[in-house]
Design a protein around this motif. Sequence first.
Motif, PDB file in Angstrom:
ATOM      1  N   PRO A  54       0.824  -1.209   0.000  1.00 31.90           N
ATOM      2  CA  PRO A  54       0.000   0.000   0.000  1.00 31.90           C
ATOM      3  C   PRO A  54       0.862   1.264   0.000  1.00 31.90           C
ATOM      4  O   PRO A  54       1.901   1.322   0.661  1.00 31.90           O
ATOM      5  CB  PRO A  54      -0.798  -0.121   1.307  1.00 31.90           C
ATOM      6  CG  PRO A  54      -0.794  -1.584   1.624  1.00 31.90           C
ATOM      7  CD  PRO A  54       0.524  -2.094   1.139  1.00 31.90           C
ATOM      8  N   ILE A  55       0.447   2.252  -0.750  1.00 28.84           N
ATOM      9  CA  ILE A  55       1.151   3.528  -0.782  1.00 28.84           C
ATOM     10  C   ILE A  55       1.024   4.204   0.581  1.00 28.84           C
ATOM     11  O   ILE A  55      -0.079   4.353   1.112  1.00 28.84           O
ATOM     12  CB  ILE A  55       0.582   4.434  -1.885  1.00 28.84           C
ATOM     13  CG1 ILE A  55       0.847   3.818  -3.260  1.00 28.84           C
ATOM     14  CG2 ILE A  55       1.178   5.837  -1.805  1.00 28.84           C
ATOM     15  CD1 ILE A  55       0.155   4.548  -4.404  1.00 28.84           C
ATOM     16  N   THR A  56       2.160   4.609   1.144  1.00 24.81           N
ATOM     17  CA  THR A  56       2.167   5.284   2.448  1.00 24.81           C
ATOM     18  C   THR A  56       2.765   6.687   2.380  1.00 24.81           C
ATOM     19  O   THR A  56       2.716   7.419   3.367  1.00 24.81           O
ATOM     20  CB  THR A  56       2.954   4.463   3.478  1.00 24.81           C
ATOM     21  OG1 THR A  56       4.308   4.304   3.023  1.00 24.81           O
ATOM     22  CG2 THR A  56       2.334   3.091   3.693  1.00 24.81           C
ATOM     23  N   PRO A  60      -3.592   7.543  -0.601  1.00 28.40           N
ATOM     24  CA  PRO A  60      -4.008   7.175  -1.965  1.00 28.40           C
ATOM     25  C   PRO A  60      -5.495   6.894  -2.095  1.00 28.40           C
ATOM     26  O   PRO A  60      -5.947   6.510  -3.181  1.00 28.40           O
ATOM     27  CB  PRO A  60      -3.197   5.904  -2.212  1.00 28.40           C
ATOM     28  CG  PRO A  60      -3.157   5.247  -0.859  1.00 28.40           C
ATOM     29  CD  PRO A  60      -3.102   6.376   0.146  1.00 28.40           C
ATOM     30  N   SER A  61      -6.265   7.055  -1.018  1.00 26.46           N
ATOM     31  CA  SER A  61      -7.663   6.618  -1.048  1.00 26.46           C
ATOM     32  C   SER A  61      -8.503   7.276  -2.144  1.00 26.46           C
ATOM     33  O   SER A  61      -9.438   6.641  -2.649  1.00 26.46           O
ATOM     34  CB  SER A  61      -8.319   6.850   0.325  1.00 26.46           C
ATOM     35  OG  SER A  61      -8.260   8.212   0.707  1.00 26.46           O
ATOM     36  N   VAL A  65      -5.504   3.590  -8.052  1.00 30.17           N
ATOM     37  CA  VAL A  65      -4.297   2.798  -7.811  1.00 30.17           C
ATOM     38  C   VAL A  65      -3.793   3.121  -6.402  1.00 30.17           C
ATOM     39  O   VAL A  65      -3.487   4.280  -6.106  1.00 30.17           O
ATOM     40  CB  VAL A  65      -3.209   3.108  -8.853  1.00 30.17           C
ATOM     41  CG1 VAL A  65      -1.921   2.359  -8.516  1.00 30.17           C
ATOM     42  CG2 VAL A  65      -3.692   2.745 -10.246  1.00 30.17           C
ATOM     43  N   ARG A  66      -3.705   2.097  -5.564  1.00 37.93           N
ATOM     44  CA  ARG A  66      -3.313   2.333  -4.171  1.00 37.93           C
ATOM     45  C   ARG A  66      -2.111   1.499  -3.756  1.00 37.93           C
ATOM     46  O   ARG A  66      -1.751   1.452  -2.584  1.00 37.93           O
ATOM     47  CB  ARG A  66      -4.505   2.051  -3.252  1.00 37.93           C
ATOM     48  CG  ARG A  66      -5.696   2.943  -3.574  1.00 37.93           C
ATOM     49  CD  ARG A  66      -6.926   2.631  -2.770  1.00 37.93           C
ATOM     50  NE  ARG A  66      -8.053   3.420  -3.238  1.00 37.93           N
ATOM     51  CZ  ARG A  66      -9.288   3.318  -2.752  1.00 37.93           C
ATOM     52  NH1 ARG A  66      -9.545   2.432  -1.791  1.00 37.93           N
ATOM     53  NH2 ARG A  66     -10.261   4.075  -3.241  1.00 37.93           N
ATOM     54  N   GLY A 223      -3.452   5.013 -18.960  1.00 37.06           N
ATOM     55  CA  GLY A 223      -4.426   3.926 -18.968  1.00 37.06           C
ATOM     56  C   GLY A 223      -3.818   2.554 -18.775  1.00 37.06           C
ATOM     57  O   GLY A 223      -4.495   1.538 -18.933  1.00 37.06           O
ATOM     58  N   HIS A 224      -2.526   2.504 -18.395  1.00 34.74           N
ATOM     59  CA  HIS A 224      -1.823   1.228 -18.293  1.00 34.74           C
ATOM     60  C   HIS A 224      -1.585   0.759 -16.867  1.00 34.74           C
ATOM     61  O   HIS A 224      -1.033  -0.316 -16.664  1.00 34.74           O
ATOM     62  CB  HIS A 224      -0.481   1.314 -19.015  1.00 34.74           C
ATOM     63  CG  HIS A 224      -0.614   1.398 -20.498  1.00 34.74           C
ATOM     64  ND1 HIS A 224       0.397   1.859 -21.326  1.00 34.74           N
ATOM     65  CD2 HIS A 224      -1.653   1.079 -21.326  1.00 34.74           C
ATOM     66  CE1 HIS A 224      -0.006   1.831 -22.567  1.00 34.74           C
ATOM     67  NE2 HIS A 224      -1.247   1.355 -22.599  1.00 34.74           N
ATOM     68  N   LEU A 225      -1.979   1.547 -15.881  1.00 35.47           N
ATOM     69  CA  LEU A 225      -1.788   1.111 -14.497  1.00 35.47           C
ATOM     70  C   LEU A 225      -2.912   0.171 -14.087  1.00 35.47           C
ATOM     71  O   LEU A 225      -4.068   0.372 -14.461  1.00 35.47           O
ATOM     72  CB  LEU A 225      -1.744   2.307 -13.544  1.00 35.47           C
ATOM     73  CG  LEU A 225      -0.367   2.914 -13.298  1.00 35.47           C
ATOM     74  CD1 LEU A 225       0.178   3.553 -14.569  1.00 35.47           C
ATOM     75  CD2 LEU A 225      -0.405   3.933 -12.162  1.00 35.47           C
ATOM     76  N   THR A 226      -2.567  -0.858 -13.332  1.00 35.26           N
ATOM     77  CA  THR A 226      -3.568  -1.806 -12.859  1.00 35.26           C
ATOM     78  C   THR A 226      -4.252  -1.284 -11.604  1.00 35.26           C
ATOM     79  O   THR A 226      -3.626  -0.614 -10.773  1.00 35.26           O
ATOM     80  CB  THR A 226      -2.938  -3.178 -12.570  1.00 35.26           C
ATOM     81  OG1 THR A 226      -3.959  -4.065 -12.067  1.00 35.26           O
ATOM     82  CG2 THR A 226      -1.826  -3.083 -11.545  1.00 35.26           C
ATOM     83  N   THR A 227      -5.521  -1.609 -11.464  1.00 34.53           N
ATOM     84  CA  THR A 227      -6.271  -1.239 -10.269  1.00 34.53           C
ATOM     85  C   THR A 227      -6.597  -2.454  -9.409  1.00 34.53           C
ATOM     86  O   THR A 227      -7.362  -2.347  -8.441  1.00 34.53           O
ATOM     87  CB  THR A 227      -7.577  -0.526 -10.655  1.00 34.53           C
ATOM     88  OG1 THR A 227      -8.357  -1.386 -11.492  1.00 34.53           O
ATOM     89  CG2 THR A 227      -7.291   0.769 -11.397  1.00 34.53           C
ATOM     90  N   VAL A 228      -5.998  -3.595  -9.729  1.00 34.02           N
ATOM     91  CA  VAL A 228      -6.215  -4.803  -8.920  1.00 34.02           C
ATOM     92  C   VAL A 228      -5.706  -4.554  -7.501  1.00 34.02           C
ATOM     93  O   VAL A 228      -4.563  -4.119  -7.318  1.00 34.02           O
ATOM     94  CB  VAL A 228      -5.498  -6.006  -9.555  1.00 34.02           C
ATOM     95  CG1 VAL A 228      -5.544  -7.219  -8.639  1.00 34.02           C
ATOM     96  CG2 VAL A 228      -6.124  -6.328 -10.912  1.00 34.02           C
ATOM     97  N   PRO A 229      -6.490  -4.835  -6.469  1.00 31.39           N
ATOM     98  CA  PRO A 229      -6.093  -4.487  -5.104  1.00 31.39           C
ATOM     99  C   PRO A 229      -5.182  -5.498  -4.419  1.00 31.39           C
ATOM    100  O   PRO A 229      -4.628  -5.204  -3.355  1.00 31.39           O
ATOM    101  CB  PRO A 229      -7.428  -4.386  -4.363  1.00 31.39           C
ATOM    102  CG  PRO A 229      -8.328  -5.346  -5.094  1.00 31.39           C
ATOM    103  CD  PRO A 229      -7.913  -5.267  -6.534  1.00 31.39           C
TER     104      PRO A 229
END
Length: 425
Positions: A54-56, A60-61, A65-66, A223-229
């Motif tokens: 997770p981004i700290t 990032p909420s 992308v987090r 548009g190439h970043l993944t949003t999978v958590p």
Amino acid sequence: MTGTATAPAPLSATGVTTPTRAPVVTGLGVVAPTGIGTEEHWRSVLAGRSGIGPITLFDPSPYPVRLAGQVPGFSAKDRVPSRLIQQTDRWTHLGLAAAEAALADAGVVPAELSEYELAVVTASSSGGTEFGQHEMENLYQHAPDWVGAYQSIAWFYAATTGQISIRHGLRGPCGVLCTEQAGGLDALGQARRLIRTGAKLVMTGGTDASLCPYGLTAQLTTGHLTTVPDPARAYLPFDADASGYLPGEGGALLVVEDADAAEARGAARIWGRVLGYAAAFDPPPDSPRGPVLARTVRAALADAGLEPADVDVVFADALGVAEADRAEAAALTEVFGPRGVPVTAPKTLTGRLYGGGAALDAATALLALRDQTVPHTAGPTAPAPGYEIDLVLGEPRPAELRTALVVARGHGGFNAALLLGHRDN
């Protein structure tokens, strides 16, 4: 009188004797999500220990992308002079730390060498993004006189090159390459050119640090970043479930030297040799010519005087986007044949580091050559159907390694290929 005549070394266009031996890498400095320090990074790679989480560095909420690769435990105040911390961005802090480590690893004391034969060439993609964001906040939330004077240099792409040059007295030719993820290889290619025209030592490679709201927003536009958590399933290059890549920060700086000069100063270690390099640019999407990666790889092989069969491992660009992965797999198959050479992408443990990514891949390739081991690609379970590449999965693979190919592609069409040889090549 009889004997054997030795032809003199050729002269460059500047009248300087052109080296006939491949430049050598004598120092590595790594500051990466997988660890600070070359050996810590390598242990993480071999163990498949990910630096993704997770981004700290900011909240990032509000963003899709987090997750990202962050350098663990990095404290600028422990590694950078206090006055420079206030004048420069985190990207430069990471670069200064990596350069210090690379010089120490090479056993180089710049003050003992000819300062105008010592050069600096780094790669940058985002520049001083976080510093620039804070100064823009000061401008729009307050007034122009709230913007500090250092904004004029801290954001600039060449800031890291300049600060390394100033701090260590490296007063030879200096520059910066801005070709996104391909930049680290382009910087190494330029380092070789400088050595061919008279430089004895070049500090080269790159770092990046764009993990701030402004930087992430800019990256999302591709548009190439993944949003999978799920960190374990987010960045899966060449996999059927590939959904994009994750961003990261950090990179590597390398000391590259003229081989004769390194021997003359008694360099303690040779990590490897820079054998060949090439770069090209993809045509527009509607062009009938198509991607140029295969041609770039062939040009690098020709530059090194090598054949495809001479390559023992490929460190892939591995974007994690199905169309781009398919094109890269097709290019590698075109050059090396179906499953013709082991392919790996350790960057799944760090995310894509932009200006620092290919430089870190080059450092990792040199470690692989040293230990005769191909690191595995953590995350993917199998190449997607139709990808005829020998993707190393599950665990590292022992192998006889003499030559490694590193390939990189930058957003917008940049392509680069670099061939590294074992220190005994």
